[in-house]
Design a protein around this motif. Structure first.
Motif, PDB file in Angstrom:
ATOM      1  N   GLU A  67       8.629 113.086 -45.324  1.00 51.21           N
ATOM      2  CA  GLU A  67       9.015 114.498 -45.411  1.00 51.21           C
ATOM      3  C   GLU A  67       8.364 115.170 -46.619  1.00 51.21           C
ATOM      4  O   GLU A  67       8.459 116.379 -46.787  1.00 51.21           O
ATOM      5  CB  GLU A  67      10.542 114.647 -45.517  1.00 51.21           C
ATOM      6  N   SER A  68       7.746 114.356 -47.474  1.00 56.35           N
ATOM      7  CA  SER A  68       7.014 114.943 -48.609  1.00 56.35           C
ATOM      8  C   SER A  68       5.940 113.972 -49.109  1.00 56.35           C
ATOM      9  O   SER A  68       6.032 112.758 -48.885  1.00 56.35           O
ATOM     10  CB  SER A  68       7.974 115.307 -49.743  1.00 56.35           C
ATOM     11  N   TYR A  69       4.904 114.549 -49.753  1.00 60.34           N
ATOM     12  CA  TYR A  69       3.797 113.762 -50.306  1.00 60.34           C
ATOM     13  C   TYR A  69       3.490 114.286 -51.707  1.00 60.34           C
ATOM     14  O   TYR A  69       3.688 115.468 -51.995  1.00 60.34           O
ATOM     15  CB  TYR A  69       2.527 113.947 -49.465  1.00 60.34           C
ATOM     16  N   LEU A  70       2.967 113.368 -52.543  1.00 59.99           N
ATOM     17  CA  LEU A  70       2.459 113.778 -53.850  1.00 59.99           C
ATOM     18  C   LEU A  70       0.988 113.389 -53.895  1.00 59.99           C
ATOM     19  O   LEU A  70       0.656 112.225 -53.631  1.00 59.99           O
ATOM     20  CB  LEU A  70       3.180 113.035 -54.978  1.00 59.99           C
ATOM     21  N   VAL A  71       0.128 114.332 -54.232  1.00 63.60           N
ATOM     22  CA  VAL A  71      -1.309 114.034 -54.298  1.00 63.60           C
ATOM     23  C   VAL A  71      -1.731 114.082 -55.765  1.00 63.60           C
ATOM     24  O   VAL A  71      -1.631 115.130 -56.426  1.00 63.60           O
ATOM     25  CB  VAL A  71      -2.122 115.058 -53.472  1.00 63.60           C
ATOM     26  N   GLU A  72      -2.190 112.935 -56.268  1.00 63.69           N
ATOM     27  CA  GLU A  72      -2.647 112.886 -57.664  1.00 63.69           C
ATOM     28  C   GLU A  72      -4.012 113.569 -57.730  1.00 63.69           C
ATOM     29  O   GLU A  72      -4.915 113.262 -56.936  1.00 63.69           O
ATOM     30  CB  GLU A  72      -2.750 111.435 -58.126  1.00 63.69           C
ATOM     31  N   THR A  73      -4.139 114.483 -58.681  1.00 70.62           N
ATOM     32  CA  THR A  73      -5.316 115.361 -58.706  1.00 70.62           C
ATOM     33  C   THR A  73      -5.868 115.479 -60.130  1.00 70.62           C
ATOM     34  O   THR A  73      -5.110 115.505 -61.102  1.00 70.62           O
ATOM     35  CB  THR A  73      -4.891 116.782 -58.221  1.00 70.62           C
ATOM     36  N   ILE A  74      -7.197 115.579 -60.209  1.00 68.31           N
ATOM     37  CA  ILE A  74      -7.847 115.892 -61.496  1.00 68.31           C
ATOM     38  C   ILE A  74      -8.603 117.200 -61.313  1.00 68.31           C
ATOM     39  O   ILE A  74      -9.263 117.393 -60.279  1.00 68.31           O
ATOM     40  CB  ILE A  74      -8.831 114.779 -61.904  1.00 68.31           C
ATOM     41  N   THR A  75      -8.491 118.086 -62.307  1.00 70.17           N
ATOM     42  CA  THR A  75      -9.317 119.302 -62.265  1.00 70.17           C
ATOM     43  C   THR A  75     -10.055 119.449 -63.584  1.00 70.17           C
ATOM     44  O   THR A  75      -9.593 118.973 -64.617  1.00 70.17           O
ATOM     45  CB  THR A  75      -8.469 120.577 -62.072  1.00 70.17           C
TER      46      THR A  75
END
Ligand SMILES: C[S@@+](CC[C@H](N)C(=O)[O-])C[C@H]1O[C@@H](n2cnc3c(N)ncnc32)[C@H](O)[C@@H]1O
Length: 314
Positions: A257-265
């Motif tokens: 029902e939910s996701y976390l996407v690890e991100t670099i900017t």
């Protein structure tokens, strides 16, 4: 990092809470004049100024958490309402976080001179740095430097000259008036010479208004999403103008029902690592910044949210 200073929130500015650049009303809830100190260290100068000039507003920028905590404690003890603190790299704050045309004066007292060539990137006296200072100064506003390093002061003069934006005053040696900071006391007791440079801003730069005030970065997607589409682009840099985004990996909740996407900017050379949250909402999905590790809402962060939403949208 902001968690540890939460209890001083009245005077601590958590810039991740706001759209960037900040608005002057978010810094002060009253009219100026407004002044900024870069690298306040022990905070002696700001405390003195804020106490002596209760009708003026002050902001301090500092890289060191310990220095911020120390100053905030004194501010609280003395009940000062006209002094606010940002735990931040001044280069980034001047470039993207502080509002344009807002400060009547910018002070820099005894910055680290970083004399070695390999540390030159940390020196706060380049032409680019002084262009950033010009963005936050009001026309006619001043920039004042105190330093014990003649080389640093001379470097500053040539940077100020090359911007073509400042009226540069003569460099004063051992000025009669000091700033009463810890480093001033240290260098005076070591018998070092002190240099003061005072310049005023003549005109504005093309760098002003570089960031438009935009919406909070979130996206609403109707219908279903396909998270498998992300697999092909893990670690692949997405570049748009001066912004770079990389998605690293996905964490899935039980029940999907939910996701976390690890991100670099990366914005120019400013990098941030954080999570984007995708959460099911009624007949669709909300894509938004996760509230735990909050990044500054830079163009690259907004690009990351928008790009992620368009990749997973079915
Ligand atoms: C030599 S100390 C001087 C402190 C104080 N102004 C004084 O006169 O005692 C320089 C201070 O600048 C801070 N500093 C260095 N680079 C900085 C940056 N990029 N942004 C904000 N603060 C910085 C350091 O953490 C340090 O506290």
């Amino acid at each position: 990092m902001e968690r540890k200073v939460d209890h001083f929130l009245g005077n601590f500015i958590d810039a991740t809470e706001y759209e960037l650049p900040l608005k002057i009303v978010e810094l002060f809830h009253r009219a100026g004049p407004n002044f900024l100190e870069i690298g306040f260290g022990g905070g002696e100068f700001l405390l003195q100024m804020a106490q002596n000039k209760p009708e003026w507003n002050f902001v301090g920028l500092e890289l060191s958490m310990v220095s911020c905590q120390k100053l905030l404690k004194s501010v609280l003890r003395k009940g000062l309402k006209n002094l606010r603190v940002l735990l931040i790299d001044a280069q980034f704050a001047l470039d993207r976080v502080l509002p344009s045309d807002s400060f009547d004066g910018v002070y820099m007292n005894f910055p680290c001179p970083w004399p070695k060539k390999r540390h030159s990137g940390r020196r706060l006296n380049s032409r680019e740095f002084m262009e950033k200072v010009s963005r936050v100064l009001k026309p006619g506003g001043f920039f004042q430097l105190y330093t014990d390093s003649e080389d640093f002061a001379l470097g500053m003069v040539s940077s100020l000259e090359s911007t073509g934006l400042y009226n540069i005053g003569a460099m004063e040696k051992n000025p009669s008036e000091g700033v009463n900071t810890r480093y001033e006391a240290k260098w005076l007791s070591a018998g070092r010479q002190i240099f003061r440079l005072y310049s005023t801003l003549e005109s504005s730069t093309a760098r002003r208004d570089v960031l438009k005030e935009e919406e909070m970065p979130h996206k609403w997607l109707s219908g279903e999403i396909d998270m498998d589409r992300l697999e092909e682009i893990y670690n692949v840099p997405i570049i748009e103008g001066e912004s770079l985004v990389k998605f690293l990996r996905v964490f899935k909740s039980m029940g999907e029902e939910s996701y976390l996407v690890e991100t670099i900017t990366v914005d120019n050379d400013y990098s941030q690592r954080f999570y984007i949250n995708l959460v099911r909402k009624e007949a669709g999905w909300l894509v938004q910044l996760d509230s735990q590790a909050k990044p500054f809402r830079t163009p690259a962060v907004k690009l990351a949210v928008n790009r992620l939403a368009s990749i997973v949208q079915q």
